[in-house]
Design an enzyme around this catalytic site. Structure first.
Site, PDB file in Angstrom:
ATOM      1  N   ARG A   1       0.864  -1.179   0.000  1.00 23.20           N
ATOM      2  CA  ARG A   1       0.000   0.000   0.000  1.00 23.20           C
ATOM      3  C   ARG A   1       0.900   1.229   0.000  1.00 23.20           C
ATOM      4  O   ARG A   1       2.120   1.113   0.105  1.00 23.20           O
ATOM      5  CB  ARG A   1      -1.013   0.016   1.134  1.00 23.20           C
ATOM      6  CG  ARG A   1      -0.652  -0.611   2.428  1.00 23.20           C
ATOM      7  CD  ARG A   1       0.557   0.011   3.084  1.00 23.20           C
ATOM      8  NE  ARG A   1       0.400   1.453   3.257  1.00 23.20           N
ATOM      9  CZ  ARG A   1       1.378   2.308   3.467  1.00 23.20           C
ATOM     10  NH1 ARG A   1       2.643   1.880   3.538  1.00 23.20           N
ATOM     11  NH2 ARG A   1       1.175   3.591   3.628  1.00 23.20           N
ATOM     12  N   GLY A   2       0.294   2.411  -0.121  1.00 23.12           N
ATOM     13  CA  GLY A   2       1.052   3.644  -0.286  1.00 23.12           C
ATOM     14  C   GLY A   2       1.080   3.961  -1.769  1.00 23.12           C
ATOM     15  O   GLY A   2       1.489   3.115  -2.569  1.00 23.12           O
ATOM     16  N   ALA A   3       0.646   5.167  -2.128  1.00 24.21           N
ATOM     17  CA  ALA A   3       0.439   5.482  -3.549  1.00 24.21           C
ATOM     18  C   ALA A   3       1.656   5.165  -4.426  1.00 24.21           C
ATOM     19  O   ALA A   3       1.521   4.470  -5.440  1.00 24.21           O
ATOM     20  CB  ALA A   3      -0.001   6.942  -3.693  1.00 24.21           C
TER      21      ALA A   3
ATOM     22  N   ASP B   1      -1.883  10.857  -2.049  1.00 23.67           N
ATOM     23  CA  ASP B   1      -2.345   9.809  -2.966  1.00 23.67           C
ATOM     24  C   ASP B   1      -2.691  10.378  -4.334  1.00 23.67           C
ATOM     25  O   ASP B   1      -2.597   9.682  -5.348  1.00 23.67           O
ATOM     26  CB  ASP B   1      -3.533   9.061  -2.367  1.00 23.67           C
ATOM     27  CG  ASP B   1      -3.067   8.173  -1.217  1.00 23.67           C
ATOM     28  OD1 ASP B   1      -2.878   8.702  -0.107  1.00 23.67           O
ATOM     29  OD2 ASP B   1      -2.821   6.979  -1.457  1.00 23.67           O
TER      30      ASP B   1
ATOM     31  N   GLN C   1      -1.702   2.215   9.815  1.00 21.12           N
ATOM     32  CA  GLN C   1      -0.423   2.281   9.099  1.00 21.12           C
ATOM     33  C   GLN C   1       0.627   3.048   9.894  1.00 21.12           C
ATOM     34  O   GLN C   1       1.823   2.786   9.748  1.00 21.12           O
ATOM     35  CB  GLN C   1      -0.607   2.950   7.724  1.00 21.12           C
ATOM     36  CG  GLN C   1      -1.424   2.154   6.729  1.00 21.12           C
ATOM     37  CD  GLN C   1      -2.894   2.534   6.758  1.00 21.12           C
ATOM     38  OE1 GLN C   1      -3.390   3.062   7.754  1.00 21.12           O
ATOM     39  NE2 GLN C   1      -3.599   2.261   5.681  1.00 21.12           N
TER      40      GLN C   1
ATOM     41  N   ARG D   1      -7.481  -0.041  -7.063  1.00 23.97           N
ATOM     42  CA  ARG D   1      -7.772   0.995  -6.068  1.00 23.97           C
ATOM     43  C   ARG D   1      -7.939   2.332  -6.786  1.00 23.97           C
ATOM     44  O   ARG D   1      -7.095   2.719  -7.598  1.00 23.97           O
ATOM     45  CB  ARG D   1      -6.650   1.055  -5.013  1.00 23.97           C
ATOM     46  CG  ARG D   1      -6.564  -0.304  -4.248  1.00 23.97           C
ATOM     47  CD  ARG D   1      -5.737  -0.183  -2.996  1.00 23.97           C
ATOM     48  NE  ARG D   1      -6.350   0.755  -2.061  1.00 23.97           N
ATOM     49  CZ  ARG D   1      -5.720   1.268  -1.015  1.00 23.97           C
ATOM     50  NH1 ARG D   1      -4.459   0.933  -0.771  1.00 23.97           N
ATOM     51  NH2 ARG D   1      -6.329   2.114  -0.213  1.00 23.97           N
TER      52      ARG D   1
ATOM     53  N   ASN E   1      -5.215  12.508   0.524  1.00 28.07           N
ATOM     54  CA  ASN E   1      -4.291  11.669   1.289  1.00 28.07           C
ATOM     55  C   ASN E   1      -5.127  10.909   2.315  1.00 28.07           C
ATOM     56  O   ASN E   1      -6.340  11.106   2.429  1.00 28.07           O
ATOM     57  CB  ASN E   1      -3.206  12.538   1.950  1.00 28.07           C
ATOM     58  CG  ASN E   1      -2.088  11.700   2.543  1.00 28.07           C
ATOM     59  OD1 ASN E   1      -1.580  10.782   1.896  1.00 28.07           O
ATOM     60  ND2 ASN E   1      -1.707  11.979   3.776  1.00 28.07           N
TER      61      ASN E   1
END
Lengths: 349, 349
Positions: A45-47, A236, A195, A88, A246
C-alpha cells in the site's frame, strides 16, 4: 535498508505489510494475479508503492502472455492493464504507472514478443528504481524545511514502505537526520488500518529515529500545547490547483495546523499529480468495507447492526498547504503555476 | 432502559462496560475495594457515572467500618474517601461526590454508627437518582437546539452508560427523539478505548436511533462535506470560564466545528463545574498506560520499543463552545457569568 518491492528472477517480491510489525516476511509473486490480490488486500500500500507494484505486476503479466500475434498480445496486455487499474481508485501513481507501461508497450511495437516482454520488464524496473531515486531527491529538497531540534508530526505511512524505498514524508525526515539534525517524530496511529502504528513506528524504531506514537485524536492536543513544529504527510493524488487527497484524517491535521500557525507540508513525487484533475472535488475517494472499523483481528469492537462509513482518504484544499515537496523542488502557492513548472522541468529532463 | 449503576441489597451493581458490546453482564460489588477497581479499570467510566460509583462505593465502605467510636469511624471513613479520590484525576464529578459524602458524614455526626451508615447509604442513593433526573432535565433544555432532520456528531460515550442513566449528550439526543424529531447520529469510535464504537453505538442500536460509526479521523471530512449540523459531547470537568476538559479528541472536533461554522455543544450536569478552577489550563489531565494505544485484545499493533503518549482528555477553550447544556438551563458566553448563575439557581432550589 528496507526493500519494499522489487523484481527478482521473473517474480515480484514484496514485504508483507499486513504482517508488520510483528513479522518481517516477504511474499514472492510469480503470477500477476497475486500482485493484484496484494494491492487489493493492502499487502502492499502507499500510492507510490502501488504504482511500482502495478508496473512490476503488468511486466509479470506480460511474461505470461502466450499469444504470438501482435493483436492477441495487445488484447491480453490491455486486459491485464485494466485489471490493475481497477484495484484501487484514488492513488494517482497507479494510473500513472499503468500509462507508463502502455506507452512502453506502444513504443515497442516493432520488437518480437520475447524482446517486447524484456522491454516491458526493463521499464517496470526503471519505474521502481526511479521512484526510489525521486524520494532521495525529495529528501534533499525538503530537508531545508526542517530545523535542528524540530518536533514533526506525520500521519499514516509515507515511508520506505509506501514507496520503492526511502519514503516521501519519511524520506524528508530521513534526509534531515542524515545531515545530523536532531528531531522527534510524533506518529498518528492512523485508524482504521493503523499504518502509523504498524508501519511508520516500525520504520522509525528500526532506524533509531526518536518517535512517539499517539492516536489520531491526540494530534490536536499536542499542537495546542505548542509541541509540534511542523507536519509532513504524503499524498495519494494531487489536483492541478494543489488540492491533495491523502489518508483519511489528513484534512483534520491541516485545519489544526492552520488554527495553530504550524507549517503543513505534502511530500510526493510528481507522478502523484493528476494533470487531468483541476481541483480536489474531482478526485475519486475510495470507500472500504466497514469491518476495517468495526472489527479488530477478527474481534468485533462495535455492536452488530451498526452502520459504518469508511472513506480511505480525504481532500485537503490547497489553501491549507504550506508547500508541496517534489523530486524537482518545492512548490508553493499559487500551485497551478508552481506544480506545472515542476512537471515541465521533469518532462524536459 | 439501561441501568448503569445502582444500589441493591447492600451491594453496588454495575453493568460491565469492558465487556460491551459483546456481552451484557453485571458486576455485583460487595466490598468498596471492588468499586475502586471497577473505576480504575474502566468497568465503570464517564464522569457522572464515576461520581455515582464513588458515592455508592463510599457508602459501601462505610457499611464495612467496624470501629464503634466516632474518632475511629471518622478516620476509617476519610481513608475510604481518599482512596476513591485517588482513582482518576480529571473527572470533577468524582471529587464532587466525595465532598457530598463527606458533607453528609459531617452532618450526621450526632447519629449512632448504624444510623449514620444508613444516612450515608441514603445520600449515595440520592446522588445516583439525582444524576438520572438531572440528565432528563438536561434533555428537556437541550432538545430545543436540535432541529428535525439534523445530523449530529458525538464523541466518546456521554450516554446512559456514562451516567446513572439516560445520558448527558445522548440524553439531549434521546429527548429530541422522544419529541418525534428525525435525526441521524455519527459516532466517533473514540480511540484508544473505543467508547464510541463499543458503548455509544451499542446504546443507539439498542434504541433504534439511526447511527453511523466512523473513526475519529473521519469527522473532519464529514464536516467538510456539509454532512454535520451540530456536535454534542459531554464533559469531565468545566472551569469557571467555560473551558471544558473532555475525552481526548474533543478539542479537535471543536476546532473543526469553528472552521466549518457548526455549533459545538457541551452537555453536563452542574456537578461537572469546578468552582475552584478559573481556566482550563489548571485542570489535571490523566495520562494512561501506553498499552491502551499499542495493543489491542492483547495483540501488539505497534513495534516493541516505540514510546506512547496517552492523555485521556484534552481541554477545549470556551471560545470554541457555542453553549453548555445543564439541568438548570443553557449557558452561553460569557460563561463566567452564565455558569455562576446556574450554579446559584441550583443552590437555592
Amino acid at each position: 535498508m528496507i526493500r519494499t518491492i522489487y523484481w527478482d528472477n521473473n517474480a515480484v517480491v514484496m514485504i508483507d505489510q499486513k504482517a508488520l510489525p510483528l513479522q518481517e516476511t516477504y511474499l514472492t509473486c510469480k503470477h500477476y494475479e497475486e500482485v493484484i490480490k496484494a494491492i487489493n488486500d493492502l499487502t502492499v500500500r502507499g500510492a507510490p508503492a502501488i504504482g511500482v507494484a502495478a508496473a512490476l505486476g503488468i511486466a509479470l503479466g506480460a511474461l505470461c502472455i502466450e499469444s504470438g500475434d501482435p493483436e492477441g498480445f495487445r488484447t491480453d496486455f490491455y486486459r491485464i492493464c485494466e485489471r490493475f487499474a481497477a484495484t484501487r481508485p484514488t492513488a494517482r501513481n497507479l494510473f500513472w504507472a499503468v500509462e507508463k507501461m502502455k506507452k512502453r508497450f506502444a513504443e515497442s511495437a516493432s520488437l518480437s514478443p520475447a524482446r517486447r516482454k524484456e522491454a516491458l520488464v526493463a521499464e517496470a524496473i526503471r519505474i521502481c528504481e526511479e521512484d526510489s531515486a525521486a524520494n532521495r531527491a525529495m529528501g534533499r529538497h525538503g530537508r531545508s524545511l526542517i530545523k535542528n531540534g524540530d518536533t514533526i508530526l506525520t500521519h499514516c505511512n509515507a515511508g520506505a514502505l509506501a514507496t520503492a524505498g526511502y519514503g516521501t514524508a519519511l524520506g524528508v525526515i530521513r534526509a534531515a537526520r542524515e545531515e545530523g539534525k536532531e528531531l522527534h517524530v510524533f506518529v498518528d496511529e492512523t485508524r482504521p488500518v493503523l499504518q502509523g502504528a504498524r508501519l511508520t513506528a516500525w520504520e522509525l524504531t528500526k532506524e533509531n529515529i526518536p518517535a512517539t506514537l499517539i492516536t489520531d485524536s491526540m494530534a490536536g492536543s499536542l499542537m495546542q500545547q505548542g509541541r509540534i513544529n511542523l507536519i509532513i504527510v504524503g499524498a495519494d493524488r494531487i489536483a492541478l490547483n494543489g488540492d491533495t487527497a491523502n489518508k483519511i484524517g489528513t484534512y483534520t491535521l491541516a485545519v489544526l495546523a492552520k488554527e495553530h500557525g504550524i507549517p503543513f507540508y505534502i511530500a510526493a513525487p510528481l507522478s502523484t499529480i493528476d494533470l487531468s484533475v483541476q481541483e480536489g472535488r474531482a478526485i475519486p475517494i475510495e470507500e472500504r468495507e466497514g469491518e476495517e472499523v468495526s472489527c479488530y483481528h477478527g474481534v468485533r469492537t462495535a455492536p452488530a447492526g451498526i452502520k459504518v462509513y469508511n472513506p480511505a482518504f480525504d481532500v485537503t484544499p490547497h489553501r491549507y498547504i504550506t508547500a508541496i515537496i517534489t523530486e524537482k523542488g518545492i512548490a508553493t502557492a499559487p500551485y497551478g503555476e508552481s506544480l506545472q513548472r515542476l512537471v515541465a522541468a521533469q518532462a524536459f529532463g
